[in-house]
Design an enzyme around this catalytic site. Structure first.
Site: not given
Ligand code: FEO
Length: 406
Positions: A24, A78, A80, A82, A145, A164, A196, A229
């Protein structure tokens, strides 16, 4: 990559995305991973899902351990893209599973899917789920986040699933921090954490500190942190907690980053004597040319140093576009505890440096007096002016840094 046991009966079942270079807009030269975890307890529980491209891979990893139809619980920390865009495919194989999610997460999930036929339980901080041997405790982490974000703690294994938070965009064959360090270095891992944090979590430093305090007050013993991640913190979870505490409090090196772009090398030629002046004052200096460097790396370099100098040619009376892009990113990231200055060159008339100072003001950043601006090519006299500006800026950075001395 096959399912990997991270604790007794708890498995990583995620995917490694070796190829992604644009996440993104965040340039990811080292790829990333989408981590999710299967708890093989009396009641089978999946913690998080993965990006849609990797749905088949995570399903295959789950199938290597259990029939997905046996999954009773799915925790969504979360929402989002991904992390949830494979959820429908997993639920198609696990129709009896109940989803555990925050109220804000559910609101977001409803924008992805028609959830009316799904079993959903809303959870908040302190709620628990007993799956047999394991007890999962949910901890809301709003704005870490996203508003929906939460973490999940498994008391029996002292394991925190941190979504995240504490992650890195890092594809690697090893799943754990010590495996990555063995093939690269702890400095490379720290750098990935910093990049990050700078690109994703920089605006939320106050919240990070508050949440770390809250987690501390809950008295949770943590000997493993498993983010969504990058590598899992098995060897040294205290390291990433310390890095986050430091960054959230504005920790930076007493050094300078010069971040610039250039049209016909005049602004670049100014950066060189400025860097010499900084070095001769005894401070470290990093010089970053935009357009030759991914934006996410430039942001990391800005965040690393207590002081930054922004160099820009004037193009059509305003900032050079790549420099404007950097400053726009930074305005959104709301950096704190940094001191800045700007310099640049022009043909007919200036404008870029003035705009840069306007951006510093909008960001509420400390700024030194306007840096050198020159027409066309730097003369020997101009180079001396730049050198002296570098020396003076280094002195100001050192003085400013004193208030943060630990
Ligand atoms: Fe906030 Fe890994 O997406």
């Amino acid at each position: 990559m096959k399912a990997t046991e991270i604790k007794k009966d708890i498995y990583w079942v995620g995917a490694i995305d070796w190829a992604v270079r644009d996440f993104h807009g965040y340039v990811t030269p080292r790829g990333t991973t989408y981590n999710n975890y299967l708890l093989c307890d009396t009641e089978i529980t999946l913690v998080d899902t993965v990006k849609h491209d990797f749905a088949e891979l995570t399903i295959k990893n789950i199938q290597s351990l259990v029939d997905p139809a046996k999954i009773r619980h799915i925790v969504i920390n979360h929402i989002e893209d991904d992390h949830v865009t494979s959820l429908d495919k997993i639920l198609a194989l696990a129709p009896d599973a109940t989803i555990y999610i925050t109220a804000k997460g559910k609101r977001g999930l409803d924008r992805f899917y028609d959830t009316s036929r799904w079993n959903i339980t809303l959870v908040k901080t302190g709620d628990t789920l007993k799956t047999g041997r394991f007890t999962l405790t949910f901890i809301e982490t709003p704005m870490l986040h996203w508003p929906d974000s939460m973490m999940t703690y498994v008391a029996e294994e002292k394991l925190l699933f941190s979504q995240d938070g504490f992650g890195q965009h890092l594809a690697s064959a090893g799943r754990f921090d010590d495996e990555f360090v063995a093939t690269a270095s702890s400095a490379a891992l720290d750098d990935a954490v910093l990049e990050y944090y700078a690109n994703i979590l920089m605006p939320f430093g106050v919240m990070v500190n508050k949440k770390l305090d809250e987690i501390g007050a809950l008295g949770l013993e943590i000997d493993m942190i498993a983010p969504d991640h990058g590598v899992i913190w098995r060897e040294n979870p205290g390291r990433v907690l310390d890095l986050y505490r430091g960054m959230a409090s504005g920790r930076a090196r007493c050094s300078v980053s010069i971040i610039y772009d250039t049209m016909w090398h005049s602004t670049e030629q100014m950066a060189v004597p400025i860097a010499s002046g900084i070095r001769d004052e005894g401070l470290g200096v990093t010089v970053v040319k935009l357009r030759a460097t991914p934006m996410s790396v430039a942001i990391k370099e800005f965040w690393k140093s207590r002081g930054s100098l922004i160099g820009s040619p004037t193009l059509n009376n305003i900032l050079y576009p790549s420099v404007a892009e950097l400053l726009t990113h930074l305005r959104g990231l709301r950096p704190r505890h940094r001191i800045c200055g700007a310099f640049g060159s022009y043909g007919w008339a200036g404008g870029a440096v003035k705009e840069a100072y306007g951006e510093f003001e909008r960001m509420g950043l400390e700024a030194v007096e306007t840096g050198p601006q020159l027409m066309y090519k730097p003369s020997l006299e101009d180079e001396e002016t730049c050198y002296q500006f570098g020396r003076e800026f280094a002195r100001r950075v050192r003085e400013y840094h004193r208030q943060f001395a630990e």
